[in-house]
Design a protein around this motif. Structure first.
Motif, PDB file in Angstrom:
ATOM      1  N   THR A   3      36.645  40.629  41.514  1.00  0.00           N
ATOM      2  CA  THR A   3      35.868  41.143  42.141  1.00  0.00           C
ATOM      3  C   THR A   3      37.327  43.105  42.014  1.00  0.00           C
ATOM      4  O   THR A   3      37.272  43.852  41.354  1.00  0.00           O
ATOM      5  CB  THR A   3      35.068  41.207  43.148  1.00  0.00           C
ATOM      6  N   SER A   4      37.985  42.736  42.918  1.00  0.00           N
ATOM      7  CA  SER A   4      39.410  42.733  43.487  1.00  0.00           C
ATOM      8  C   SER A   4      39.764  43.494  41.766  1.00  0.00           C
ATOM      9  O   SER A   4      40.048  44.941  41.453  1.00  0.00           O
ATOM     10  CB  SER A   4      39.965  42.529  43.666  1.00  0.00           C
ATOM     11  N   LEU A   6      38.100  44.291  38.592  1.00  0.00           N
ATOM     12  CA  LEU A   6      37.481  44.813  38.222  1.00  0.00           C
ATOM     13  C   LEU A   6      37.776  46.105  38.385  1.00  0.00           C
ATOM     14  O   LEU A   6      37.386  47.216  38.124  1.00  0.00           O
ATOM     15  CB  LEU A   6      35.907  44.248  37.813  1.00  0.00           C
ATOM     16  N   TRP A   7      37.773  46.604  40.010  1.00  0.00           N
ATOM     17  CA  TRP A   7      37.363  47.272  40.408  1.00  0.00           C
ATOM     18  C   TRP A   7      39.074  48.435  40.397  1.00  0.00           C
ATOM     19  O   TRP A   7      38.850  49.621  40.054  1.00  0.00           O
ATOM     20  CB  TRP A   7      37.632  47.156  42.173  1.00  0.00           C
TER      21      TRP A   7
END
Length: 232
Positions: A3-4, A6-7
């Motif tokens: 997730t990190s 992709l952000w």
């Protein structure tokens, strides 16, 4: 971590496509020297980014905010280098195109010469000139990036925000740096191809002269901005 990652990729992409010094260098080099020149400049910039990422991973970039002397030394050196690039571009526009006109016949002749140079650079000729040009473009890319303390502060301030709690700082920093460099490589590939295609289509000496003048003024503006920069 995914997730990190992709952000970070999304935020970095928005920042990377924002027009700035590095993009201007790739644009100008691609118009003046074709795709191979633009790629060489881009490779130099990417090398600088990798160096900043590695320095961030081991904590060296913290010196830029902790030490006024380190920041100012890099800032002033970078501004002087950018000013030199700007003056060189303006001088080139004045010298190279002095006495030339924008008549179609003369523009075609100039375009033919440029086409030969571009063809030599593209087919990997053993002639020294194209290789020297690529080496010069690569060095310009490295120097432009490494002499800009804002690049180091960018990595130091942005990357830590996307490292998950408990994750390896060193490994995560290198991974996020790799993502940023991959995005930049794709962006510079697009810029160099578009700019070199434009340079091949518009062969008028007046267009080349205006491009050099625009580049010179832009580099001088970046130099002034760097001189006025303060630590974060």
């Amino acid at each position: 971590m995914l997730t990190s990652l992709l952000w970070f990729a999304g935020v970095a992409a928005l920042i990377n496509v924002t027009p700035g010094l590095d993009t201007m260098l790739v644009l100008r080099t691609s118009v003046a020297h074709g795709r191979t020149g633009g790629r060489a400049a881009a490779l130099g910039i990417l090398t600088g980014c990798l160096a900043w990422g590695a320095a961030t991973a081991v904590g060296l970039t913290a010196l830029l905010t902790a030490s006024r002397l380190a920041f100012d030394t890099l800032r002033i050196g970078g501004a002087i280098y950018l000013a030199w690039l700007g003056v060189s571009a303006l001088w080139t526009s004045r010298r190279r195109f002095a006495g030339k006109t924008a008549e179609d016949g003369e523009g075609a002749a100039d375009g033919g010469a440029d086409a030969v140079v571009a063809a030599v650079a593209e087919d990997g000729s053993t002639d020294g000139s194209p290789r020297r040009g690529r080496r010069a473009a690569f060095r310009a890319g490295v120097a432009t990036n490494l002499l800009n303390p804002k690049a180091g502060i960018f990595y130091m301030s942005l990357i830590p925000q996307f490292i998950p709690h408990g994750a390896s700082v060193f490994g995560s920093t290198l991974l996020l740096t790799a993502v940023d460099v991959a995005e930049l490589a794709l962006w510079y590939w697009v810029v160099s191809h578009a700019a070199s295609a434009l340079g091949e289509r518009v062969r008028r000496p007046s267009f080349r002269r205006r491009m050099e003048q625009l580049s010179g003024v832009a580099f001088l503006g970046f130099a002034a901005n760097l001189l006025l920069a303060e630590r974060a």
